[in-house]
Design a protein around this motif. Structure first.
Motif, PDB file in Angstrom:
ATOM      1  N   ALA A   1       0.837  -1.196   0.000  1.00 44.06           N
ATOM      2  CA  ALA A   1       0.000   0.000   0.000  1.00 44.06           C
ATOM      3  C   ALA A   1       0.870   1.244   0.000  1.00 44.06           C
ATOM      4  O   ALA A   1       1.851   1.323   0.749  1.00 44.06           O
ATOM      5  N   ASP A   2       0.522   2.204  -0.843  1.00 39.99           N
ATOM      6  CA  ASP A   2       1.222   3.481  -0.924  1.00 39.99           C
ATOM      7  C   ASP A   2       0.223   4.602  -0.655  1.00 39.99           C
ATOM      8  O   ASP A   2      -0.744   4.773  -1.400  1.00 39.99           O
ATOM      9  N   LEU A   3       0.479   5.389   0.392  1.00 39.41           N
ATOM     10  CA  LEU A   3      -0.425   6.459   0.792  1.00 39.41           C
ATOM     11  C   LEU A   3       0.252   7.810   0.614  1.00 39.41           C
ATOM     12  O   LEU A   3       1.422   7.975   0.977  1.00 39.41           O
ATOM     13  N   ALA A   4      -0.488   8.764   0.071  1.00 33.78           N
ATOM     14  CA  ALA A   4       0.024  10.122  -0.083  1.00 33.78           C
ATOM     15  C   ALA A   4      -0.192  10.896   1.218  1.00 33.78           C
ATOM     16  O   ALA A   4      -0.755  10.391   2.186  1.00 33.78           O
ATOM     17  N   ALA A   5       0.267  12.152   1.244  1.00 36.56           N
ATOM     18  CA  ALA A   5       0.098  12.998   2.426  1.00 36.56           C
ATOM     19  C   ALA A   5      -1.380  13.165   2.749  1.00 36.56           C
ATOM     20  O   ALA A   5      -2.205  13.410   1.863  1.00 36.56           O
ATOM     21  N   GLY A   6      -1.734  13.013   4.030  1.00 35.58           N
ATOM     22  CA  GLY A   6      -3.111  13.193   4.450  1.00 35.58           C
ATOM     23  C   GLY A   6      -4.049  12.060   4.074  1.00 35.58           C
ATOM     24  O   GLY A   6      -5.254  12.136   4.326  1.00 35.58           O
ATOM     25  N   ALA A   7      -3.524  11.001   3.477  1.00 35.43           N
ATOM     26  CA  ALA A   7      -4.369   9.869   3.091  1.00 35.43           C
ATOM     27  C   ALA A   7      -4.619   8.964   4.288  1.00 35.43           C
ATOM     28  O   ALA A   7      -3.816   8.894   5.219  1.00 35.43           O
ATOM     29  N   GLU A   8      -5.731   8.262   4.250  1.00 31.23           N
ATOM     30  CA  GLU A   8      -6.104   7.343   5.324  1.00 31.23           C
ATOM     31  C   GLU A   8      -6.400   5.968   4.740  1.00 31.23           C
ATOM     32  O   GLU A   8      -6.986   5.856   3.659  1.00 31.23           O
TER      33      GLU A   8
END
Length: 284
Positions: free
Chosen positions: A141-148
């Motif tokens: 899983a790759d999450l960007a800034a502010g992602a949940e």
């Protein structure tokens, strides 16, 4: 002249080869006109994705393995991309079954990505493992800034109500979760070949054969830790960290059977998934 033994071996080899599944599906969700909408959908082989008719946000998608389960040599891939500000809940039509492997192992590859300010709940129903199966799953899983992201995987090693036991086999589960390119969670779970003996040990599962892992990467984890622990009780635990500037809540559940596991898993998912609650298929 070909012997009966040779013909039997050729028939068995052909049967094993014909059972191989190679399937992959991808769904992309974007924020458009004030709500989360389907942007792209790709399906190949036995991997299908269906979208229930609803005007609610987040978008809900249902994954279906048309092969009816997995066995040795099967390959199944799911990819979910949630764009900036979009929200999605992904579940499965039913529990995934991993059957006895005559050769090789079944493999599932899960790839998740969430854009800035987006939200993804990965909520497949339980994986049911049968005796002498061989299974390997990889989740990235790759999450960007502010992602949940809420990631849940539950596994039942044999259905006790059906008199099933898992004495031996192989099970591998590997997770890697990144936020803004930095690793915030990594774990590797492996059991086998003597699965029943391993789980019987008081140092491992103490005879419990149903278990679940829940990971929430979010800025709202602090208020959820104590309510999560109340739901989990003594058979499991929950911890909270701040990693790479964001909160991470990790919970684990253990139970004697799938029914007992789900009684606590359902309210825990409802708690951690906020207003989105449970996928509709979980309550059927």
């Amino acid at each position: 002249m070909t012997s009966d033994t040779s013909l039997s071996a050729q028939t068995d080899a052909a049967a094993i080869s014909s059972q191989r599944v190679a399937a992959r599906a991808r769904i992309e969700v974007e924020r458009s006109a004030g709500r989360s909408r389907l942007a792209r959908l790709y399906q190949d082989g036995a991997a299908k994705i269906r979208l229930p008719e609803t005007d609610a946000d987040p978008l809900e998608a249902v994954l279906i393995n048309m092969a009816g389960g997995l066995t040795g040599g099967d390959r199944l891939g799911w990819e979910v991309c949630v764009g900036a500000g979009a929200r999605a809940v992904i579940t499965t039509q039913a529990c995934e079954k991993v059957y006895r492997a005559l050769a090789d192992r079944a493999e599932v590859d899960v790839r998740l990505s969430v854009g800035a300010g987006g939200c993804l709940a990965w909520l497949p129903q339980e994986t049911i493992v049968y005796d002498r199966s061989a299974f390997s799953r990889r989740l990235d899983a790759d999450l960007a800034a502010g992602a949940e992201a809420l990631v849940v995987e539950a596994t039942v090693f044999g259905r006790s109500a059906m008199g099933e036991r898992v004495e031996g086999g192989m099970f591998r589960d590997r997770w890697r979760v990144k936020r803004e390119g930095r690793l915030v969670h990594a774990e590797d779970f492996a059991v086998g070949p003597d699965i029943e003996a391993t789980f019987a040990s008081p140092a491992s599962a103490g005879g419990r054969v149903a278990m679940a892992t829940l990971l929430l990467v979010s800025d709202r984890t602090e208020t959820l830790l104590e309510p999560a622990r109340q739901i989990i009780g003594d058979d499991g635990g929950a911890s909270l960290w701040t990693v790479a500037g964001t909160g991470k809540l990790l919970a684990r559940l253990y139970a004697e059977d799938g029914y007992s596991l789900r009684k606590r898993l359902v309210p825990l998912v409802e708690l951690l998934n906020g207003q989105a609650g449970l996928p509709r298929l979980w309550s059927l």
